[in-house]
Design a protein around this motif. Structure first.
Motif, PDB file in Angstrom:
ATOM      1  N   PHE A  66      43.838  34.992  30.162  1.00  0.00           N
ATOM      2  CA  PHE A  66      42.415  35.046  30.547  1.00  0.00           C
ATOM      3  C   PHE A  66      41.740  36.205  29.837  1.00  0.00           C
ATOM      4  N   SER A  67      40.373  36.130  29.752  1.00  0.00           N
ATOM      5  CA  SER A  67      39.653  37.254  29.135  1.00  0.00           C
ATOM      6  C   SER A  67      39.082  38.082  30.271  1.00  0.00           C
ATOM      7  N   LYS A  68      39.370  39.385  30.244  1.00  0.00           N
ATOM      8  CA  LYS A  68      38.990  40.308  31.330  1.00  0.00           C
ATOM      9  C   LYS A  68      37.490  40.496  31.393  1.00  0.00           C
ATOM     10  N   TYR A  69      36.796  40.052  30.359  1.00  0.00           N
ATOM     11  CA  TYR A  69      35.412  40.440  30.089  1.00  0.00           C
ATOM     12  C   TYR A  69      34.511  40.454  31.339  1.00  0.00           C
ATOM     13  N   GLY A  70      34.436  39.343  32.069  1.00  0.00           N
ATOM     14  CA  GLY A  70      33.430  39.265  33.131  1.00  0.00           C
ATOM     15  C   GLY A  70      34.026  39.450  34.521  1.00  0.00           C
ATOM     16  N   GLY A  71      35.279  39.845  34.624  1.00  0.00           N
ATOM     17  CA  GLY A  71      35.940  39.894  35.931  1.00  0.00           C
ATOM     18  C   GLY A  71      35.534  41.100  36.775  1.00  0.00           C
ATOM     19  N   THR A  72      35.896  41.022  38.091  1.00  0.00           N
ATOM     20  CA  THR A  72      35.645  42.137  39.024  1.00  0.00           C
ATOM     21  C   THR A  72      36.985  42.583  39.585  1.00  0.00           C
ATOM     22  N   GLU A  73      37.310  43.885  39.380  1.00  0.00           N
ATOM     23  CA  GLU A  73      38.600  44.394  39.864  1.00  0.00           C
ATOM     24  C   GLU A  73      38.554  44.639  41.376  1.00  0.00           C
ATOM     25  N   ILE A  74      39.693  44.378  42.033  1.00  0.00           N
ATOM     26  CA  ILE A  74      39.750  44.591  43.482  1.00  0.00           C
ATOM     27  C   ILE A  74      41.208  44.912  43.839  1.00  0.00           C
ATOM     28  N   LYS A  75      41.410  45.845  44.794  1.00  0.00           N
ATOM     29  CA  LYS A  75      42.784  46.230  45.167  1.00  0.00           C
ATOM     30  C   LYS A  75      42.969  45.807  46.629  1.00  0.00           C
ATOM     31  N   ILE A  76      44.019  45.029  46.949  1.00  0.00           N
ATOM     32  CA  ILE A  76      44.256  44.577  48.322  1.00  0.00           C
ATOM     33  C   ILE A  76      45.686  44.988  48.707  1.00  0.00           C
ATOM     34  N   ASP A  77      45.777  45.755  49.778  1.00  0.00           N
ATOM     35  CA  ASP A  77      47.071  46.268  50.226  1.00  0.00           C
ATOM     36  C   ASP A  77      47.820  46.893  49.045  1.00  0.00           C
ATOM     37  N   GLY A  78      47.104  47.697  48.243  1.00  0.00           N
ATOM     38  CA  GLY A  78      47.740  48.462  47.174  1.00  0.00           C
ATOM     39  C   GLY A  78      47.986  47.663  45.898  1.00  0.00           C
ATOM     40  N   GLN A  79      47.741  46.345  45.895  1.00  0.00           N
ATOM     41  CA  GLN A  79      48.003  45.540  44.699  1.00  0.00           C
ATOM     42  C   GLN A  79      46.686  45.249  43.980  1.00  0.00           C
ATOM     43  N   ASP A  80      46.671  45.368  42.640  1.00  0.00           N
ATOM     44  CA  ASP A  80      45.448  45.092  41.862  1.00  0.00           C
ATOM     45  C   ASP A  80      45.266  43.603  41.621  1.00  0.00           C
ATOM     46  N   TYR A  81      44.057  43.152  41.769  1.00  0.00           N
ATOM     47  CA  TYR A  81      43.724  41.760  41.455  1.00  0.00           C
ATOM     48  C   TYR A  81      42.420  41.761  40.664  1.00  0.00           C
ATOM     49  N   LEU A  82      42.127  40.558  40.088  1.00  0.00           N
ATOM     50  CA  LEU A  82      40.871  40.402  39.349  1.00  0.00           C
ATOM     51  C   LEU A  82      40.227  39.108  39.820  1.00  0.00           C
ATOM     52  N   ILE A  83      38.929  39.182  40.185  1.00  0.00           N
ATOM     53  CA  ILE A  83      38.207  37.947  40.547  1.00  0.00           C
ATOM     54  C   ILE A  83      37.401  37.539  39.317  1.00  0.00           C
ATOM     55  N   LEU A  84      37.628  36.299  38.793  1.00  0.00           N
ATOM     56  CA  LEU A  84      36.856  35.875  37.620  1.00  0.00           C
ATOM     57  C   LEU A  84      36.448  34.406  37.702  1.00  0.00           C
ATOM     58  N   SER A  85      35.490  34.045  36.830  1.00  0.00           N
ATOM     59  CA  SER A  85      35.083  32.622  36.782  1.00  0.00           C
ATOM     60  C   SER A  85      36.140  31.850  36.017  1.00  0.00           C
ATOM     61  N   GLU A  86      36.276  30.538  36.373  1.00  0.00           N
ATOM     62  CA  GLU A  86      37.311  29.748  35.715  1.00  0.00           C
ATOM     63  C   GLU A  86      37.104  29.688  34.203  1.00  0.00           C
ATOM     64  N   ARG A  87      35.760  29.828  33.773  1.00  0.00           N
ATOM     65  CA  ARG A  87      35.547  29.686  32.320  1.00  0.00           C
ATOM     66  C   ARG A  87      36.146  30.870  31.552  1.00  0.00           C
ATOM     67  N   ASP A  88      36.535  31.961  32.273  1.00  0.00           N
ATOM     68  CA  ASP A  88      37.177  33.080  31.571  1.00  0.00           C
ATOM     69  C   ASP A  88      38.695  32.881  31.503  1.00  0.00           C
ATOM     70  N   VAL A  89      39.192  31.771  32.107  1.00  0.00           N
ATOM     71  CA  VAL A  89      40.625  31.464  31.993  1.00  0.00           C
ATOM     72  C   VAL A  89      40.777  30.568  30.770  1.00  0.00           C
ATOM     73  N   LEU A  90      41.505  31.040  29.744  1.00  0.00           N
ATOM     74  CA  LEU A  90      41.538  30.349  28.451  1.00  0.00           C
ATOM     75  C   LEU A  90      42.589  29.243  28.396  1.00  0.00           C
ATOM     76  N   ALA A  91      43.787  29.536  28.954  1.00  0.00           N
ATOM     77  CA  ALA A  91      44.869  28.545  28.810  1.00  0.00           C
ATOM     78  C   ALA A  91      45.942  28.781  29.879  1.00  0.00           C
TER      79      ALA A  91
END
Lengths: 94, 94, 94, 94, 94, 94, 94
Positions: B66-91
């Motif tokens: 995926f391309s990190k470009y438009g994502g929003t970082e978020i940490k839940i219970d100490g683990q990092d995640y990224l919320i992004l639109s499906e169009r930023d998922v390439l393959a």
């Protein structure tokens, strides 16, 4: 109270300690400074080009993560709220 | 856990050693700094102008680039995640 | 291997000598620095606003001319590939 | 030979003396430096949002005036060609 | 009086003391400097691409919060009004 | 002669004395420097997203006011013409 | 006279004393410097993507408030007029 229009929602931002209970920490580094909060009112829905009105995916009481980017701040009876479009609400925290 | 809205997904970025096992190396030179990760949650689908809701092409557990470009970082219970639109998922990495 | 999503394709850029055999020379002066390469994987198709999924015009094995402009570089098992949208593929070389 | 995709065409620019025979002179002052040339290949047509594929208005052999602005230069067997979208073809020269 | 066209509305901004009665305070810091006011006239509705005319969500007499950003100021018989698109009206104050 | 494509038209600009006869004077101050001229050829019509081809509102011989802004200059057999989109033709002079 | 095309109108700006009679004063401070005037001619209507032609909301003789922003100035038989799109006409003055 205030009734948002169309595909807008009104969110009450969660205070710091409320956030830590949910385990969600939103790093300030992120460009869009995402926030956690609670939905207090939702609009009548999104109007599509075919005239259909689609209800919003969030409802009153939902705990959500949202991006402050395009919102409008408003204070009612001393309490801060944010009016934003539903597309700025990223996820529901269960 | 968090439930992304609409056509968004939640991705957990893969650590360095996890990546080398899959043989995928993402050169930092690329403008959009593509990343490898795993889908942990998907939204209810993309809303089209004709009111139809189209399920996403990716599902929980898929390994993706995926391309990190438009994502929003978020940490839940100490683990990092990224919320992004499906169009930023390439393959999907099979 | 990797499976591109939606209207994306994966291309393997042709080496210099492979290009001269096909007689195609891509001048560097051109703003978009077009390239020649081979399609190694195609997405499930382009999603239209009426919900229809239209298969792509290119298929695996096609030799193509493409503009590098919007692509994302990726290396798999030591080999360089580019993930791009089908609209950046200009023509098929027969 | 090369087969352009979708609503693209391949044009061979006309040499200076070929142009004067047709009586068409394209002043360099014009912002988009229009050019005269011949269509050597056309794509399968323009894909509309309703899924319909509309054939192009130009065909192989047509003499045309086009704006170089968005084209991609390519040389095949020593001959220069330009790949451009049909919307950059302004008119057919009869 | 004036009759706004299409999806426009005419708003009379509320004076300071009128605002404090409603308990709504609009911080000046907000980029779009939201305002409170009363709807004095509404247009015939929003024209959709399918030719349908959709009535507006607000009506004469509604107290609203709006963003001044895209409005046009106008004074009629000494009273200030603002003509704006309905999409700049954020919420109805009940 | 040249046959414009799609929703384009070919206009021959009117000389100064031809303009004063029609009583129309176009101030140079206007940003888009509107011009007066005669339509010498029209395209096959505007292609809509539903596949329908809509004939143009102007026809050969119409005297028109147009904005030069997006046009392409071309000289044919020593005579200057302008190829422009129909949306740059503002009005017909009767 | 001149016949505007599509969704355009021709407006004659009202002189200062004509404006004060109608009680409308348009502050110069407003970014878009709104103006008052009279409609002297209207186009055939707005063409929608479904091919439908929608008549304009204003008609000849209507007194209107409009924003000069995107208009084109034109003088016919010594009288100044403005050609603009209907979307720049904000309201009808009754």
């Amino acid at each position: 109270m205030i009734k948002p229009l169309g595909d807008r929602v009104v969110v009450k931002a969660l205070e710091r300690e409320e956030k830590t209970k949910s385990g969600i920490v939103l790093p300030d580094t992120a460009k869009e400074k995402p926030q956690e909060g609670k939905i207090v009112a939702v609009g009548t829905g999104k109007l599509l080009e075919n005239g259909q009105r689609v209800p919003l995916d969030v409802k009153e009481g939902d705990k959500v993560v949202f991006s402050k980017y395009g919102g409008t701040e408003i204070k009612i009876d001393g309490q801060d709220y944010l009016i934003l479009s539903e597309r700025d609400v990223l996820a529901i925290v269960e």
